[in-house]
Scaffold this motif. Structure first.
Motif, PDB file in Angstrom:
ATOM      1  N   ILE A   1       0.850  -1.198   0.000  1.00 49.21           N
ATOM      2  CA  ILE A   1       0.000   0.000   0.000  1.00 49.21           C
ATOM      3  C   ILE A   1       0.882   1.244   0.000  1.00 49.21           C
ATOM      4  N   ASN A   2       0.690   2.104  -0.981  1.00 48.49           N
ATOM      5  CA  ASN A   2       1.456   3.351  -1.074  1.00 48.49           C
ATOM      6  C   ASN A   2       0.572   4.585  -1.104  1.00 48.49           C
ATOM      7  N   ASN A   3      -0.725   4.407  -1.336  1.00 51.90           N
ATOM      8  CA  ASN A   3      -1.682   5.509  -1.385  1.00 51.90           C
ATOM      9  C   ASN A   3      -2.683   5.340  -0.250  1.00 51.90           C
ATOM     10  N   VAL A   4      -2.915   6.424   0.474  1.00 49.72           N
ATOM     11  CA  VAL A   4      -3.820   6.379   1.620  1.00 49.72           C
ATOM     12  C   VAL A   4      -4.896   7.448   1.455  1.00 49.72           C
ATOM     13  N   LEU A   5      -6.144   7.032   1.549  1.00 52.88           N
ATOM     14  CA  LEU A   5      -7.272   7.965   1.562  1.00 52.88           C
ATOM     15  C   LEU A   5      -7.785   8.030   2.990  1.00 52.88           C
ATOM     16  N   ILE A   6      -7.707   9.199   3.575  1.00 52.80           N
ATOM     17  CA  ILE A   6      -8.160   9.399   4.949  1.00 52.80           C
ATOM     18  C   ILE A   6      -9.519  10.075   4.910  1.00 52.80           C
ATOM     19  N   ILE A   7     -10.500   9.489   5.612  1.00 52.62           N
ATOM     20  CA  ILE A   7     -11.837  10.095   5.665  1.00 52.62           C
ATOM     21  C   ILE A   7     -12.154  10.620   7.066  1.00 52.62           C
ATOM     22  N   MET A   8     -11.135  10.722   7.902  1.00 51.77           N
ATOM     23  CA  MET A   8     -11.322  11.254   9.255  1.00 51.77           C
ATOM     24  C   MET A   8     -11.684  12.741   9.193  1.00 51.77           C
ATOM     25  N   GLU A   9     -12.454  13.179  10.181  1.00 53.23           N
ATOM     26  CA  GLU A   9     -12.744  14.608  10.318  1.00 53.23           C
ATOM     27  C   GLU A   9     -11.507  15.309  10.883  1.00 53.23           C
ATOM     28  N   GLU A  10     -11.396  16.607  10.660  1.00 50.15           N
ATOM     29  CA  GLU A  10     -10.233  17.366  11.146  1.00 50.15           C
ATOM     30  C   GLU A  10     -10.013  17.199  12.647  1.00 50.15           C
TER      31      GLU A  10
ATOM     32  N   THR B   1       1.527   8.377  -0.482  1.00 52.26           N
ATOM     33  CA  THR B   1       0.758   9.483  -1.044  1.00 52.26           C
ATOM     34  C   THR B   1      -0.539   9.559  -0.253  1.00 52.26           C
ATOM     35  N   VAL B   2      -0.855  10.759   0.241  1.00 48.53           N
ATOM     36  CA  VAL B   2      -1.996  10.921   1.145  1.00 48.53           C
ATOM     37  C   VAL B   2      -3.070  11.782   0.495  1.00 48.53           C
ATOM     38  N   TYR B   3      -4.296  11.300   0.582  1.00 49.93           N
ATOM     39  CA  TYR B   3      -5.482  12.037   0.149  1.00 49.93           C
ATOM     40  C   TYR B   3      -6.374  12.158   1.370  1.00 49.93           C
ATOM     41  N   HIS B   4      -6.874  13.350   1.629  1.00 50.46           N
ATOM     42  CA  HIS B   4      -7.744  13.547   2.798  1.00 50.46           C
ATOM     43  C   HIS B   4      -9.044  14.200   2.355  1.00 50.46           C
ATOM     44  N   ILE B   5     -10.123  13.456   2.498  1.00 53.99           N
ATOM     45  CA  ILE B   5     -11.461  13.983   2.235  1.00 53.99           C
ATOM     46  C   ILE B   5     -12.306  13.628   3.456  1.00 53.99           C
ATOM     47  N   PRO B   6     -12.556  14.589   4.337  1.00 52.00           N
ATOM     48  CA  PRO B   6     -13.353  14.281   5.540  1.00 52.00           C
ATOM     49  C   PRO B   6     -14.702  13.666   5.167  1.00 52.00           C
ATOM     50  N   TYR B   7     -15.127  12.742   5.980  1.00 49.96           N
ATOM     51  CA  TYR B   7     -16.374  12.012   5.741  1.00 49.96           C
ATOM     52  C   TYR B   7     -17.568  12.948   5.549  1.00 49.96           C
ATOM     53  N   SER B   8     -17.615  14.042   6.310  1.00 46.93           N
ATOM     54  CA  SER B   8     -18.750  14.962   6.229  1.00 46.93           C
ATOM     55  C   SER B   8     -18.647  15.951   5.068  1.00 46.93           C
ATOM     56  N   SER B   9     -17.554  15.909   4.339  1.00 49.32           N
ATOM     57  CA  SER B   9     -17.338  16.821   3.226  1.00 49.32           C
ATOM     58  C   SER B   9     -18.323  16.530   2.088  1.00 49.32           C
ATOM     59  N   PRO B  10     -18.805  17.563   1.400  1.00 45.43           N
ATOM     60  CA  PRO B  10     -19.653  17.331   0.224  1.00 45.43           C
ATOM     61  C   PRO B  10     -18.931  16.535  -0.862  1.00 45.43           C
TER      62      PRO B  10
END
Length: 84
Positions: free
Chosen positions: A43-52, A72-81
């Motif tokens: 695993i080299n890519n991580v999508l984080i859906i945690m809130e800030e 490689t990190v992507y962050h899209i909070p779960y509550s984000s549109p």
């Protein structure tokens, strides 16, 4: 880490719980162990859906920690549109 395929038909997308999901104390070693586990799985890519506000439990910047480990990190909070 509760690591596994997103579905039985998928060999690209995997899910895992955040480092230390079961702890009240989050020493850096827990994050290091999580990163090493993921890297051993390829695993080299991580999508984080945690809130800030969920990052506050860590003594380090989690996203930066992953990046410094070569992920490689992507962050899209779960509550984000943008999350759905």
């Amino acid at each position: 880490h509760n690591f596994g395929c997103a579905s039985a038909r998928d060999d690209t997308l995997f899910t895992a719980e955040r480092p230390g999901h079961f702890k009240n104390d989050f020493p850096t070693q827990i994050i290091e162990d999580w990163v090493q586990f993921m890297k051993k799985k390829g695993i080299n890519n991580v999508l984080i859906i945690m809130e800030e506000d969920e990052f506050d439990v860590y003594s380090v910047d989690l996203k930066q920690f992953y990046e410094q480990a070569g992920m490689t990190v992507y962050h899209i909070p779960y509550s984000s549109p943008d999350s759905y």
